[in-house]
Structure formats: C-alpha cells, structure tokens
Design a protein around this motif. Structure first.
Motif, PDB file in Angstrom:
ATOM      1  N   UNK A  38       0.647  -0.938  -0.126  1.00  0.00           N
ATOM      2  CA  UNK A  38       0.159   0.311  -0.162  1.00  0.00           C
ATOM      3  C   UNK A  38       0.588   1.344   0.267  1.00  0.00           C
ATOM      4  N   UNK A  39       2.119   1.389  -0.267  1.00  0.00           N
ATOM      5  CA  UNK A  39       2.744   2.404  -0.296  1.00  0.00           C
ATOM      6  C   UNK A  39       3.408   2.830   1.432  1.00  0.00           C
ATOM      7  N   UNK A  40       2.876   2.359   2.620  1.00  0.00           N
ATOM      8  CA  UNK A  40       2.607   2.634   3.564  1.00  0.00           C
ATOM      9  C   UNK A  40       4.762   2.290   4.496  1.00  0.00           C
ATOM     10  N   UNK A  41       4.994   1.476   3.706  1.00  0.00           N
ATOM     11  CA  UNK A  41       6.493   1.523   3.963  1.00  0.00           C
ATOM     12  C   UNK A  41       7.670   1.271   2.994  1.00  0.00           C
ATOM     13  N   UNK A  42       8.898   1.248   2.646  1.00  0.00           N
ATOM     14  CA  UNK A  42       9.393   1.047   1.691  1.00  0.00           C
ATOM     15  C   UNK A  42      10.019  -0.076   1.592  1.00  0.00           C
ATOM     16  N   UNK A  43      10.147  -0.827   0.347  1.00  0.00           N
ATOM     17  CA  UNK A  43      10.550  -2.596   1.136  1.00  0.00           C
ATOM     18  C   UNK A  43      12.391  -2.022   1.069  1.00  0.00           C
ATOM     19  N   UNK A  44      12.861  -2.660   1.370  1.00  0.00           N
ATOM     20  CA  UNK A  44      14.678  -3.165   2.039  1.00  0.00           C
ATOM     21  C   UNK A  44      14.608  -3.366   0.224  1.00  0.00           C
ATOM     22  N   UNK A  45      14.392  -4.315  -0.264  1.00  0.00           N
ATOM     23  CA  UNK A  45      15.044  -5.124  -1.369  1.00  0.00           C
ATOM     24  C   UNK A  45      14.038  -5.552  -2.255  1.00  0.00           C
ATOM     25  N   UNK A  46      13.936  -5.902  -3.381  1.00  0.00           N
ATOM     26  CA  UNK A  46      12.867  -6.790  -3.962  1.00  0.00           C
ATOM     27  C   UNK A  46      11.860  -5.468  -5.243  1.00  0.00           C
ATOM     28  N   UNK A  47      10.842  -6.215  -5.578  1.00  0.00           N
ATOM     29  CA  UNK A  47      10.319  -5.406  -5.780  1.00  0.00           C
ATOM     30  C   UNK A  47       8.560  -5.757  -6.265  1.00  0.00           C
ATOM     31  N   UNK A 106       0.341  -2.807 -12.314  1.00  0.00           N
ATOM     32  CA  UNK A 106       0.591  -3.117 -13.293  1.00  0.00           C
ATOM     33  C   UNK A 106       1.900  -1.446 -12.716  1.00  0.00           C
ATOM     34  N   UNK A 107       1.512  -0.905 -11.631  1.00  0.00           N
ATOM     35  CA  UNK A 107       1.858   0.682 -10.808  1.00  0.00           C
ATOM     36  C   UNK A 107       3.154  -0.120  -9.709  1.00  0.00           C
ATOM     37  N   UNK A 108       4.480   0.205  -9.787  1.00  0.00           N
ATOM     38  CA  UNK A 108       5.503   0.428  -9.373  1.00  0.00           C
ATOM     39  C   UNK A 108       5.112   0.793  -7.641  1.00  0.00           C
ATOM     40  N   UNK A 109       5.188  -0.165  -6.544  1.00  0.00           N
ATOM     41  CA  UNK A 109       4.940   0.357  -5.582  1.00  0.00           C
ATOM     42  C   UNK A 109       5.595   1.412  -4.927  1.00  0.00           C
ATOM     43  N   UNK A 110       7.373   1.465  -5.283  1.00  0.00           N
ATOM     44  CA  UNK A 110       7.665   2.729  -4.931  1.00  0.00           C
ATOM     45  C   UNK A 110       8.206   3.847  -5.964  1.00  0.00           C
ATOM     46  N   UNK A 111       7.748   3.363  -7.367  1.00  0.00           N
ATOM     47  CA  UNK A 111       7.921   4.595  -8.518  1.00  0.00           C
ATOM     48  C   UNK A 111       6.496   5.106  -8.669  1.00  0.00           C
ATOM     49  N   UNK A 112       5.560   4.360  -8.436  1.00  0.00           N
ATOM     50  CA  UNK A 112       4.336   5.129  -8.438  1.00  0.00           C
ATOM     51  C   UNK A 112       3.147   5.268  -7.758  1.00  0.00           C
ATOM     52  N   UNK A 113       4.123   5.429  -6.658  1.00  0.00           N
ATOM     53  CA  UNK A 113       3.301   5.166  -4.922  1.00  0.00           C
ATOM     54  C   UNK A 113       1.857   6.105  -5.025  1.00  0.00           C
ATOM     55  N   UNK A 114       1.784   7.066  -5.353  1.00  0.00           N
ATOM     56  CA  UNK A 114       0.170   7.459  -5.452  1.00  0.00           C
ATOM     57  C   UNK A 114      -0.254   6.837  -6.760  1.00  0.00           C
ATOM     58  N   UNK A 115       0.346   6.730  -7.048  1.00  0.00           N
ATOM     59  CA  UNK A 115      -1.080   5.534  -8.278  1.00  0.00           C
ATOM     60  C   UNK A 115      -1.561   4.306  -8.298  1.00  0.00           C
TER      61      UNK A 115
END
Length: 160
Positions: free
Chosen positions: A48-57, A62-71
């Motif tokens: 849900x974008x509340x925590x940033x993953x340490x690694x992995x994806x 189709x939207x990346x949780x890190x790069x497209x958090x708001x989407x």
C-alpha cells in the motif's frame, strides 16, 4: 493485478519480511496466513506504499509501489488492523472527509459514499458520532472508507 518478487523489509537488523514472491490475479481472493510476527501486516504496508521495501519489487495494477506510490494508492482500498478515524465526527462527515482527501469530484464522492454505505449497512448510523458506535460498526466505517472510491484492489488487515 499484484506481483511481488523477492520482497524484503528490514527494521535495522531485524528482517521482518524475507524475500517473498507471489502473484494475485484480477478477481482472486487471497489470505495471508501465519503466526504473529510472520510479516503479514508489513507485507500489506509495503503493497500500500506505507512502508518502503528494503529490496525486491512489487507492482499493483502494473504500477511499481516505489516509483508510482500515488498511482498504486489510488487503485487500493486499505483497511488497516486498527483503522483510524476521528471519533467526534459523524459517520457521514468522516466519509465525506475521506472522499475529499482522495480528491474525488463531489458527484463521484456522493455516489461512492452512497454505495459504500449500502454495502456496509451503515445508513442508520450516518448521523451518529463514530465514538458512539460499537467496535464492529467502527470497523464498518473503516471498510466503507476503503470502498468509497471503488478500488481495483482491496487490502484488509485483520478484517474480522
């Protein structure tokens, strides 16, 4: 709809989520099961974008949780284990506040609130302060808030 590959989350030296991978297709209903401390809530918070993953994806729709958090967050309805609300607010005020915080157009907000209230059977409590509701009805208010923007993905943490 959801794809997770080698997802990890560390809190200092503690590894809360250890390289998990899975995928969930559209229309699938999935439960994360495990003992306390297994990383279920942490995984949901990363999705849900509340925590940033340490690694992995991880991707949602189709939207990346890190790069497209708001989407990603726009696609998700999320009910955390202890859903926060403003206890002094009326149920109707709280749902309107959530719709406004999601930047929903007034017409969409009204339709979304109406539908979410119907699904959660909250109509008789719309003019009740949240603090006067039972625990179960407070949870329904949280669920209605998670549903009101008609999300593509619904994530419920300890929904019962």
């Amino acid at each position: 709809m959801i794809s997770v590959n080698g997802l990890r989350k560390n809190f200092g030296e503690y590894e809360a989520v250890k390289q998990i991978s899975f995928s969930i297709g559209k229309g699938e209903v999935v439960a994360l099961l495990g003992p306390n401390g297994a990383g279920k809530t942490t995984t949901m918070r990363m999705l849900t974008g509340f925590y940033e993953p340490t690694s992995g994806s991880a991707t949602v729709g189709g939207f990346d949780v890190r790069a497209d958090r708001k989407k990603v967050q726009s696609l998700i309805g999320y009910l955390p284990e202890s859903a926060s609300s403003y206890p002094d607010m009326l149920v109707s005020e709280f749902l309107a506040f959530i719709a406004e915080s999601r930047n929903m157009a007034p017409e969409d907000a009204n339709k979304g609130i109406e539908k979410a209230v119907k699904v959660t059977d909250l109509s008789r409590y719309l003019n009740s302060p949240i603090m006067h509701l039972s625990k179960g009805y407070k949870q329904r208010v949280g669920l209605a808030a998670a549903l009101l923007h008609d999300p593509q993905v619904l994530i419920l943490d300890e929904p019962a």
